[in-house]
Write an enzyme that holds these catalytic residues in place. Structure first.
Site, PDB file in Angstrom:
ATOM      1  N   VAL A  41      -3.471   9.237  -7.119  1.00  0.00           N
ATOM      2  CA  VAL A  41      -2.285   9.954  -6.661  1.00  0.00           C
ATOM      3  C   VAL A  41      -1.397  10.429  -7.808  1.00  0.00           C
ATOM      4  CG1 VAL A  41      -2.207   8.943  -4.366  1.00  0.00           C
ATOM      5  CG2 VAL A  41      -1.062   7.769  -6.273  1.00  0.00           C
ATOM      6  N   LEU A  59      -1.011   2.145  -0.959  1.00  0.00           N
ATOM      7  CA  LEU A  59      -0.971   2.334  -2.399  1.00  0.00           C
ATOM      8  C   LEU A  59       0.323   1.781  -2.975  1.00  0.00           C
ATOM      9  CD1 LEU A  59      -2.205   6.026  -2.387  1.00  0.00           C
ATOM     10  CD2 LEU A  59      -3.580   3.998  -2.883  1.00  0.00           C
ATOM     11  N   ILE A  75       0.035 -11.867   1.807  1.00  0.00           N
ATOM     12  CA  ILE A  75      -1.402 -12.104   1.891  1.00  0.00           C
ATOM     13  C   ILE A  75      -1.939 -12.078   0.473  1.00  0.00           C
ATOM     14  CG2 ILE A  75      -3.620 -11.202   2.708  1.00  0.00           C
ATOM     15  CD1 ILE A  75      -2.121  -9.920   5.050  1.00  0.00           C
ATOM     16  N   ARG A  76      -2.824 -12.970   0.153  1.00  0.00           N
ATOM     17  CA  ARG A  76      -3.347 -13.016  -1.214  1.00  0.00           C
ATOM     18  C   ARG A  76      -4.314 -11.861  -1.428  1.00  0.00           C
ATOM     19  NH1 ARG A  76      -5.919 -18.296  -4.369  1.00  0.00           N
ATOM     20  NH2 ARG A  76      -5.714 -17.440  -6.460  1.00  0.00           N
ATOM     21  N   SER A  99      -8.288  -6.661   0.191  1.00  0.00           N
ATOM     22  CA  SER A  99      -7.292  -5.610   0.379  1.00  0.00           C
ATOM     23  C   SER A  99      -6.892  -5.501   1.845  1.00  0.00           C
ATOM     24  CB  SER A  99      -7.847  -4.264  -0.077  1.00  0.00           C
ATOM     25  OG  SER A  99      -8.186  -4.264  -1.440  1.00  0.00           O
ATOM     26  N   TYR A 158       9.706 -10.107  -7.190  1.00  0.00           N
ATOM     27  CA  TYR A 158       9.254  -8.836  -6.619  1.00  0.00           C
ATOM     28  C   TYR A 158       9.892  -7.659  -7.356  1.00  0.00           C
ATOM     29  CZ  TYR A 158       6.911  -6.281  -2.869  1.00  0.00           C
ATOM     30  OH  TYR A 158       6.067  -5.473  -2.159  1.00  0.00           O
ATOM     31  N   LYS A 189       9.612  -0.324  -2.373  1.00  0.00           N
ATOM     32  CA  LYS A 189       9.404  -0.486  -0.934  1.00  0.00           C
ATOM     33  C   LYS A 189      10.619  -0.003  -0.144  1.00  0.00           C
ATOM     34  CE  LYS A 189       5.254  -2.299  -0.959  1.00  0.00           C
ATOM     35  NZ  LYS A 189       4.085  -1.499  -0.514  1.00  0.00           N
TER      36      LYS A 189
END
Length: 259
Positions: free
Chosen positions: A68, A95, A194-195, A19, A158, A165
């Protein structure tokens, strides 16, 4: 010198050692911050145990469940911060979630449920947490969230997360405007691919990473540590004049016109 000693930092979104939130938590700890960690609770307690074991070396003084989508858990989290810490200096928002079916195929087939879920968890949650943090940031503060290039440009697969985003980045600007008079800064880091557990749901993520490695000026993608270093900087007094911004930490990929 980057020094966060005496600062209380709440980090959300750690799922495992891949993460980005984990990279950020490590760098905040290294800079001397007192950490609080939240995790997404599940019925069998697997996530609690997994995250607790991972973050143990960072000696967090708070370890709390916080979904949340559960208003009472948000209230409980920040009430505990008020009782135990008295103030909050840093809020790290890492998140994001969308249904896997909404991260592939034709964007026009995004479901209403999927759209609402992605926007609620990935964008609205920043508003929720910032609002809860505001009265606790009595000495000013820094709020940081994570974005991605797919919020401003079309990225294959995406889909609905790009919309989330885009909303998140606009949230940053409106929150920065509202909270600035209290010396609370709000910024986003737009990290290169990033994986991670989250990114694995995006179809072709490895192809995306390899493409960045071939095209980005630095000829590589970035690491969790590099994103963590940027978050530590934005959390510190070294970034006291920066708010409402989206900082790209992507080995320069964002500047390229063709790839």
């Amino acid at each position: 010198m980057l020094n966060l000693t005496g600062k209380n930092a709440l980090v959300t979104g750690i799922a495992n050692n891949r993460s980005i939130a984990w990279g950020i938590a490590q760098q905040l700890h290294q800079a001397g911050a007192n950490l609080g960690i939240t995790y997404l609770p599940d019925e069998k307690g697997r996530m609690e145990n997994k995250v607790a074991e991972l973050v143990a070396p960072l000696n967090p003084s708070l370890f709390l469940p916080c979904d949340v989508q559960n208003e009472s858990q948000i209230q409980s989290t920040f009430e505990t911060i008020r009782e135990k810490w008295g103030k909050l200096d840093i809020l790290i928002h890492c998140l994001a979630f969308a249904k896997k079916d909404d991260l592939s195929g034709e964007f026009s087939k995004t479901t209403r449920e999927g759209f609402n879920l992605a926007l609620e968890v990935s964008a609205y949650s920043l508003i929720q947490l910032s609002g809860a943090a505001k009265p606790l940031m009595t000495e000013g503060g820094s709020i940081i969230t994570l974005s991605y290039l797919g919020g401003v440009r079309v990225v294959p697969n995406y889909n609905v997360m790009g919309i989330a985003k885009a909303a998140l980045e606009m949230n940053v600007r409106y929150l920065a405007s509202e909270l600035g008079p209290q010396n609370i800064r709000v910024n986003a880091i737009s990290a290169g691919p990033i994986r991670t557990l989250a990114s694995s749901a995006v179809g072709g993520i490895l192809d995306m990473i390899h493409h960045v490695e071939e095209v980005a000026p630095l000829r590589r993608t970035v690491t969790q540590t590099e994103v963590g270093n940027t978050a530590a900087f934005l959390s510190s007094d070294l970034a006291s004049g920066i708010t409402g911004q989206v900082l790209y930490v992507d080995a320069g990929y964002e500047i390229m016109g063709m790839g």
